[in-house]
Design an enzyme around this catalytic site. Structure first.
Site, PDB file in Angstrom:
ATOM      1  N   ASP A 300     -66.655  92.600  52.497  1.00 53.24           N
ATOM      2  CA  ASP A 300     -66.496  91.380  51.723  1.00 53.24           C
ATOM      3  C   ASP A 300     -65.040  91.172  51.308  1.00 53.24           C
ATOM      4  O   ASP A 300     -64.292  92.127  51.104  1.00 53.24           O
ATOM      5  CB  ASP A 300     -67.390  91.482  50.475  1.00 53.24           C
ATOM      6  N   GLU A 334     -64.757  89.914  56.181  1.00 52.47           N
ATOM      7  CA  GLU A 334     -64.788  88.500  55.841  1.00 52.47           C
ATOM      8  C   GLU A 334     -63.367  88.047  55.508  1.00 52.47           C
ATOM      9  O   GLU A 334     -62.792  88.473  54.505  1.00 52.47           O
ATOM     10  CB  GLU A 334     -65.700  88.251  54.631  1.00 52.47           C
TER      11      GLU A 334
END
Length: 1003
Positions: A300, A334
């Site tokens: 993330d 990401e």
């Protein structure tokens, strides 16, 4: 230095994988300089991305996580889209046949660690998994560690993998500040970090090393971090409870320096430059590999963590996984950006294996949903070489059409085609999936997309349950391709999208070249129409031609191929069963509206009799990344070729830097770690499909000097008083020192100061004392010297005085339908119009928005003149990661900067503290704690105001925050600046303070 760096790269270069399990081994090249284009072990995965809480409720006993029935404690409320809805690991296990039936080879779970169940400030629960408190335990709402082991074991027994979504950037919001729980960001230039002994230092000087200064809670940070007694030991492992291992700089605005250092709406931002944090995160995730057998990680918020962290974390964790027998362990990050030159830095410069292909998502939506010019896909795929280096390339990237943050592909199609029938929407949805499955990369299905889920936006609006929902907002959603609603379970294996995805997965499994074969552009229509490409495995040498039509009429095209006078057989789509190429190798295909066809050659591409000629173009700095050198080879042939590029320094050996199997043949060699001026040599070797090779003559190059770019002030803006100057360097290095200069009305350049604090360099110029007349033209530039270089930026030109205001300003963004506009591109929608405040000449608009990830700009006068990131004319969209609720958009026509601000970012109190306090009824003057001196926040504009009556006279004052002098702003909004002098004629006066500019005015 280059030889050493390349040696490391070469030593880690993976063995070349056979492109397909059914293919024969490719012929060995005749030259050791020739390599086959890399296919890493993970180049043929079909991912199913699932949020466990929203998939299936297999065990109702864990719904409240053992925390009781109060939703504000347990976080469980199946009627609320922002709370736990009941899904769990048991539900996933119970529906694993459904998941596998899609052709899934890898299950990717959103973060499943124990979360802070509720964050009251956000009026939401941790159902999504991004508010971690315990990195060693599965969230009790989802199940237990043993249940995870069972799920992984079952998946492995079926030949499927399990991927974990992990976080290294932040933890749950546990740390508060002595000043206030959530505070606006303070930059390193305004308040630098200090050691425990009070000495100023720049953390970037230590990032990537094992050394770091000792820090002190009270002395080291711009805000003093504090923990409530009950939460002092809340986080696990225990090192996470040390507040000095966090940045402690306030909330991020997601741009510039604070995108690395700021809290995500209060989430505690880890000090990832600190070696204790790096080591701690490595140990956490090694445990999940060793003890649970997870097969990979999705990481993330990768772009919000410093490069040095990834350069250590990625290779270390991958090496550990392989030592545990995980030879196909895979990590992808990401990086929410659509610029390949930027996203690719994480796989090249930062040594990570892959990133989520956000640029593909944008291109796929434009093609399939918006029917944009087919040539845009040609341009998009032509940039794939940005990802090519010695140990990775574009074929490893996971591709996707929508996700839990930005929204679903079904939602985009409904928004882009408001008058379309359900049949058309389903066709566009299928076309998007056809593009994703047939083009390079690893396709990701976001759970529910296979059932036609839509939703009005991103974040919570894109997180519907597959089991029967009780959420009112979800019950209102339309579903594509079905009469079903969210009031019942949606596990329909007969849904047209489920059926289509299963078909695509089965076809690409049967024909693996459609998954990992070389992707070669072939044809693109002008306007909507056909985009065609071929896929060819290096070993098998059979050509597959894929043609997709994004128009609403049948289209015919002559598609170039590798083979003349050869039969091609249709294996997919509604078209002629057989077709034959012309003598020139062109295949005539007719593609129905909004669909795709695929043809396979009846035989292999004929072997070349000799290698073609090859010549290097002159290497040069890459146009969008000054830390890379673009190296391009011209190959004199039209068959299937693979070109390997090599580099060396004087006295060093040739080392591979990447192999390209798609024309045009090129790599973007990363040289950011080398000193400017370092001499290099390049050469390229072509390998044909007969095993012949030819090597080009070498070409010399040198590492380019870093490029300096002024970020502030904005070109063409208007300035008064204090002017913030900032610049960035490409490539960035902690050793850089940037100086700034000013020229007035074309006069000599005058030094304004320097800064050595990376990643953004800034100083402040005070024009007030110069008393320049309005209309005076001022220029600024940045300069920097170092080993082998001396560079000066392009100047920025500004004008002293007030800017003439436009007639109208609207905030254009992906949220306009949420404002009540007919669609997101309706420029005339009144709900998006901003209002000019004549008191400070700022345009504002306050609206309520659902939580979600949005993009926006400011548009002037109802035209296509717009200002984006950093106030750049027609610049990039500004990203808004919105927590939900009220947000105020501001546009300043002096700087053209548009921003979004929140009440939560405001100070607790603002006082006009000065020589007028006694006149306001205070016990004396210069009293920041006096009640009568406090301004009130206007929630509609986020401007602080105080109206009073004063006798005639001259007054001096400042803005004092939080009833103390600890933080104060004087003339021109300068922190700790000079007193503001105000001559008053007597009578009413209104004081106004804007916390964005820190300007306190009276009038």
């Amino acid at each position: 230095m280059l030889a050493a760096a390349l040696a490391v790269s070469a030593s880690g270069f993976p063995a070349q994988a056979t492109p397909g399990t059914k293919d024969p081994e490719p012929k060995k090249p005749a030259s050791s300089s020739a390599l086959h284009s890399l296919r890493a072990p993970v180049a043929d995965e079909n991912f199913y991305f699932v949020m466990a809480d929203r998939f299936s409720n297999g065990d109702t006993a864990n719904d409240d996580g053992g925390l009781g029935g109060d939703p504000m404690v347990s976080g469980f409320d199946p009627t609320n889209k922002g709370f736990y809805n009941g899904g769990d690991l048991a539900g996933l296990l119970g529906k694993i046949d459904y998941i596998q039936g899609l052709g899934t080879t890898s299950i990717w779970l959103t973060p499943s660690f124990k979360n802070k169940a509720v964050q009251t400030e956000d009026k939401s629960a941790g159902y999504h998994g991004y508010w971690v408190t315990d990195f060693t335990q599965i969230d009790p709402h989802l199940g237990t560690n043993n249940e995870l082991k069972t799920l992984i074991k079952e998946a492995h027994s079926r030949g499927m993998k399990v991927y974990f979504d992990i976080i290294t950037n932040h933890t749950a919001d546990v740390i508060s500040y002595k000043e206030k729980a959530r505070q606006p960001y303070i930059s390193k230039d305004v308040v630098p970090y200090r050691t425990a002994s009070g000495e100023v230092f720049d953390d970037r000087d230590f990032a990537g090393t094992k050394a770091f200064p000792k820090l002190d809670v009270e002395k080291s940070f711009p805000y003093v971090p504090v923990l409530e007694k009950a939460e002092e030991n809340l986080k696990v492992p225990k090192w996470l409870n040390d507040p000095t291992l966090y940045h402690n700089r306030g909330d991020t605005t997601f741009v510039g320096e604070d995108s690395y250092y700021g809290d995500f709406f209060g989430l505690d931002d880890l000090f990832t430059e600190h070696p204790k944090v790096v080591d701690g995160m490595e140990k956490i995730y090694k445990t999940w590999i060793r003890e649970f057998g997870v097969d990979g990680f999705r990481i993330d918020t990768m772009k919000h963590v410093n490069n040095e962290f990834w350069q250590e974390f990625g290779p270390e964790v991958l090496s550990y996984a392989k030592a545990q027998g995980k030879d196909e362990f895979f990590m992808f990050g990401e990086v929410f950006d659509t610029t390949k030159s930027f996203t690719s830095q994480f796989t090249t410069r930062n040594q990570m294996q892959a990133v989520l292909d956000f640029p593909f998502q944008d291109a796929a939506r434009s093609f399939a949903s918006k029917s944009k010019d087919a040539r845009s896909l040609e341009t998009f795929f032509a940039g794939d070489d940005w990802y090519t280096d010695a140990d990775s390339n574009v074929y490893q990237l996971p591709t996707f059409l929508g996700n839990h943050d930005m929204g679903r592909i079904g939602s985009f199609i409904a928004t882009d085609n408001p008058g379309a029938t359900d049949t058309e929407k389903v066709a566009r949805d299928q076309l998007a999936h056809e593009l994703m499955y047939f083009s390079r990369g690893n396709p990701v299905i976001y759970y529910g997309d296979e059932q036609g889920f839509t939703g009005p936006g991103g974040d919570q609006d894109a997180r519907q349950t597959l089991f029967a929902s009780q959420v009112p907002e979800y019950l209102d959603d339309d579903l594509l391709g079905t009469d079903a609603t969210h009031a019942a379970d949606n596990f329909n294996a007969g849904h047209p999208l489920y059926t289509k995805i299963s078909q695509l997965a089965a076809l690409t499994k049967e024909h693996p070249a459609l998954r990992d074969g070389a992707h070669q552009h072939r044809y693109a229509s002008e306007g909507p129409g056909i985009y065609a490409f071929s896929r060819t495995a290096a070993a098998d040498q059979r050509e597959y031609v894929v043609a997709l039509n994004n128009s609403e009429q049948p289209q015919t095209a002559e598609v170039p191929t590798y083979i003349g006078k050869r039969n091609y057989t249709r294996i997919y789509g509604d078209a002629a069963n057989q077709a034959k190429t012309s003598a020139e190798g062109k295949l005539t295909v007719t593609v129905p509206p909004l669909s795709a066809v695929v043809y396979k050659s009846s035989g292999r591409i004929p072997h070349s009799k000799s290698a073609p000629a090859i010549e290097l173009q002159e290497p040069a700095a890459a146009p969008a990344d000054n830390g890379r050198i673009k190296v391009t080879a011209d190959v004199g042939g039209t068959s299937f070729y693979e070109v390997t590029f090599e580099a060396k320094t004087a006295g060093g050996g040739w080392t591979p830097i990447g192999t390209d199997d798609t024309a045009p043949y090129q790599v973007f060699h990363d040289v950011a770690d080398l000193n400017a001026g370092t001499p290099l040599e390049y050469r390229a070797t072509v390998l044909d499909n007969g095993g012949h090779t030819a090597t080009s003559a070498s070409r010399a190059a040198a590492v380019p000097a870093p490029a300096l770019t002024i970020q502030k002030p904005v070109e063409g803006s208007y300035v008064k008083g204090s002017v913030e100057l900032s610049a960035t360097a490409d490539p960035e290095k902690p050793t850089h020192v940037v100086s700034f200069e000013r020229s007035i009305a074309g006069g000599d350049w005058t030094a304004m100061g320097s800064d050595d604090t990376s990643p953004a360099y800034s100083v402040t110029d005070d024009l007030a004392d110069l008393e320049l007349p309005g209309g005076t033209v001022v220029q600024y530039r940045a300069a920097m010297t170092g080993p082998g270089f001396s560079v000066v930026s392009e100047p920025r030109t500004v004008t002293v005085g007030d800017a003439p205001q436009p007639d109208s300003v609207t905030v254009e963004g992906s949220f306009k339908t949420e404002l009540g506009c007919p669609n997101d591109v309706d420029e005339a929608c009144p709900a998006a119009s901003m209002t000019l405040d004549p008191e400070d000449n700022i345009w504002r608009l306050t609206v309520d928005l659902p939580k979600g990830l949005y993009e926006y700009k400011a548009a002037l006068n109802g035209t296509d003149v717009s200002y984006g990131v950093d106030g750049v004319l027609n610049g990039s969209n500004i990203v808004l990661d919105h927590p939900g609720g009220a947000v105020t958009f501001r546009y300043d026509n002096r700087t053209h900067v548009t921003s979004a601000v929140y009440a939560s970012q405001q100070p607790q109190a603002v006082a006009v503290a000065g020589s007028l306090n006694a006149a306001l009824g205070c016990s004396g003057d210069w009293l920041p704690a006096c009640d009568q001196a406090q301004l009130t926040l206007d929630q509609a504009t986020l401007v602080w105001k105080l109206s009073a009556n004063l006798d005639a006279g001259t007054y001096e004052f400042k803005a004092a925050l939080n009833r103390t002098w600890d933080e104060n702003y004087g003339a021109d909004g300068v922190r700790n600046g000079g007193n503001i002098v105000y001559k008053h004629d007597g009578g009413p006066v209104t004081f106004r303070y804007d916390h964005v500019t820190h300007l306190l005015t009276a009038g």
